[in-house]
Design a protein around this motif. Structure first.
Motif, mmCIF file in Angstrom:
data_model
loop_
_atom_site.group_PDB
_atom_site.id
_atom_site.type_symbol
_atom_site.label_atom_id
_atom_site.label_comp_id
_atom_site.label_asym_id
_atom_site.label_seq_id
_atom_site.Cartn_x
_atom_site.Cartn_y
_atom_site.Cartn_z
ATOM 1 N N UNK A 90 13.335 38.757 -24.397
ATOM 2 C CA UNK A 90 13.401 37.850 -25.463
ATOM 3 C C UNK A 90 12.935 36.334 -24.918
ATOM 4 N N UNK A 91 13.290 36.106 -23.751
ATOM 5 C CA UNK A 91 12.787 34.689 -23.200
ATOM 6 C C UNK A 91 11.410 34.445 -23.209
ATOM 7 N N UNK A 92 10.674 35.303 -22.728
ATOM 8 C CA UNK A 92 9.115 35.323 -22.838
ATOM 9 C C UNK A 92 8.618 35.115 -24.255
ATOM 10 N N UNK A 93 9.072 35.883 -25.271
ATOM 11 C CA UNK A 93 8.762 35.730 -26.721
ATOM 12 C C UNK A 93 8.893 34.302 -26.952
ATOM 13 N N UNK A 94 10.160 33.947 -26.670
ATOM 14 C CA UNK A 94 10.621 32.655 -27.378
ATOM 15 C C UNK A 94 9.686 31.689 -26.730
ATOM 16 N N UNK A 95 9.269 31.483 -25.609
ATOM 17 C CA UNK A 95 8.405 30.625 -24.906
ATOM 18 C C UNK A 95 7.042 30.560 -25.379
ATOM 19 N N UNK A 96 6.703 31.956 -25.642
ATOM 20 C CA UNK A 96 5.049 32.180 -26.334
ATOM 21 C C UNK A 96 5.223 31.626 -27.704
ATOM 22 N N UNK A 97 6.202 31.727 -28.467
ATOM 23 C CA UNK A 97 6.293 31.447 -29.813
ATOM 24 C C UNK A 97 6.644 29.700 -30.033
ATOM 25 N N UNK A 98 6.887 29.299 -28.805
ATOM 26 C CA UNK A 98 7.200 27.879 -28.813
ATOM 27 C C UNK A 98 8.471 27.246 -29.369
ATOM 28 N N UNK A 99 9.549 28.116 -29.163
ATOM 29 C CA UNK A 99 10.875 27.772 -29.588
ATOM 30 C C UNK A 99 12.032 28.081 -28.811
ATOM 31 N N UNK A 100 11.727 28.123 -27.425
ATOM 32 C CA UNK A 100 12.878 28.270 -26.813
ATOM 33 C C UNK A 100 13.524 26.877 -26.454
ATOM 34 N N UNK A 101 14.798 26.775 -26.500
ATOM 35 C CA UNK A 101 15.613 25.684 -26.479
ATOM 36 C C UNK A 101 15.569 24.925 -25.176
ATOM 37 N N UNK A 102 15.181 25.803 -23.779
ATOM 38 C CA UNK A 102 15.383 25.043 -22.686
ATOM 39 C C UNK A 102 13.988 24.819 -22.209
ATOM 40 N N UNK A 103 12.843 25.036 -22.855
ATOM 41 C CA UNK A 103 11.426 24.751 -22.602
ATOM 42 C C UNK A 103 11.146 23.582 -23.261
ATOM 43 N N UNK A 104 11.229 22.202 -22.638
ATOM 44 C CA UNK A 104 11.185 20.776 -23.069
ATOM 45 C C UNK A 104 9.830 20.548 -22.806
#
Length: 343
Positions: free
Chosen positions: A79-93
């Motif tokens: 899940x974290x990887x997919x969010x980061x790839x998708x550009x919508x992880x709340x903690x990757x600024x």
């Protein structure tokens, strides 16, 4: 750098990637990293791959046992990887210039965000791209975070070189340098990933100075066609006689017709002039390897002193245009200087 799914997708940066993998494996991550190197050599892509690796659940489980550095990478599936790839992880600024400056308001907003705990990440990652674009106010504001880093937060800055940043910022970061990519690596990526025709890929790979981003821009047939026109135009001017004003003025007029392409055209001119200097004594080191015959012939028509003067004139024009000077007047002044007439 073929895709944004992990370290293994990054081409030609063995030392930086090995170092980052070792830091992750040993659990010795610094609170701030500074990636330096030319544009388009993989700094931004590596920063995102690093953010994924720091938060990948699969890798976290694997790290519970001894792991070889080569095996350290994000899975791309949790899940974290997919969010980061998708550009919508709340903690990757991600922070970038708007459009050419990182303003104090951007850093203030970051400070307010970092005052709160991470939403869900094991490691909140802040990526400040082109950090050399911070003005003094925003740079000094960032120092507060670097001096007192928040818990579970990593900051990654990318910049061309350390001298572009405040020394106090550089001293608070772990510095990792990214080298220009080998032409062979760039050619391989263009052919295998971007499906570029082999001859065009080889030509651009030799010209781009180790930057895959620059290569992808230049592989456009329109860019290649413009390069060919500029080479032919310069060769004609020099063959006609470099002190004849009319051909130079004609070149200025044509360049001025496409304001959006002037910077690109001047860059092509600079590369060609540089190769004319090199062609006589070190032909193996020219960038325009596919035009070596033309280089060799043209190099006989102009002296090294003239070529250095031409390069200085082009550099001066490029700097002047950054200050929004009149385009046609700047180009006219450049070609008049190149013809030997004081502008």
């Amino acid at each position: 750098m073929t895709t944004a799914i992990g370290f293994d997708a990054i081409v030609g940066q063995h030392h930086p990637i090995t170092l980052l993998k070792t830091l992750i494996r040993n659990g010795t991550l610094p609170h701030a990293l500074l990636f330096t190197g030319d544009d388009g050599v993989g700094k931004q892509t590596t920063a995102m791959a690093f953010a994924m690796a720091c938060n990948c659940r699969t890798l976290k489980s694997a790290l519970a046992s001894p792991v070889k550095p080569n095996a350290i990478d994000a899975c791309g599936e949790c899940a974290p990887c997919k969010k980061i790839i998708g550009g919508h992880h709340p903690d990757i600024i991600q922070i970038a210039p708007m459009p050419s400056v990182i303003k104090i308001d951007q850093i203030r907003a970051l400070l307010e965000n970092l005052a709160l705990k991470p939403n869900e990440a094991d490691k909140r990652v802040v990526i400040i791209s082109n950090a050399q674009c911070m003005n003094p106010e925003s740079g000094n504001a960032l120092l507060k975070v670097l001096e007192e880093p928040p818990d579970r937060t990593l900051i990654v800055l990318t910049a061309r070189q350390t001298s572009d940043l405040l020394p106090t910022i550089v001293s608070r970061c772990r510095h990792i340098h990214f080298s220009p990519l080998d032409a062979a690596d760039i050619e391989q990526v263009l052919i295998q990933v971007d499906q570029v025709e082999a001859q065009s890929a080889r030509t651009v790979a030799g010209l781009c100075g180790g930057s895959i981003a620059r290569a992808r821009k230049w592989v456009d047939p329109k860019w290649i066609k413009r390069r060919e026109w500029i080479i032919e135009a310069l060769s004609h001017v020099l063959a006609t006689g470099p002190t004849h004003i009319e051909p130079w003025m004609a070149l200025s007029e044509i360049l001025a017709r496409r304001k959006d392409l002037v910077e690109e055209s001047l860059e092509i001119i600079t590369m060609w002039l540089r190769d004319l200097l090199v062609a006589r004594h070190a032909p193996a080191h020219v960038l325009n390897k596919d035009r070596l015959d033309t280089l060799s012939k043209t190099a006989q028509t102009v002296t090294p002193v003239q070529l250095l003067a031409y390069i200085d004139a082009v550099d001066h024009a490029r700097e002047s245009l950054k200050s929004n000077t009149n385009l046609r007047l700047t180009l006219d002044a450049m070609v008049l200087t190149m013809s030997g007439v004081t502008a």
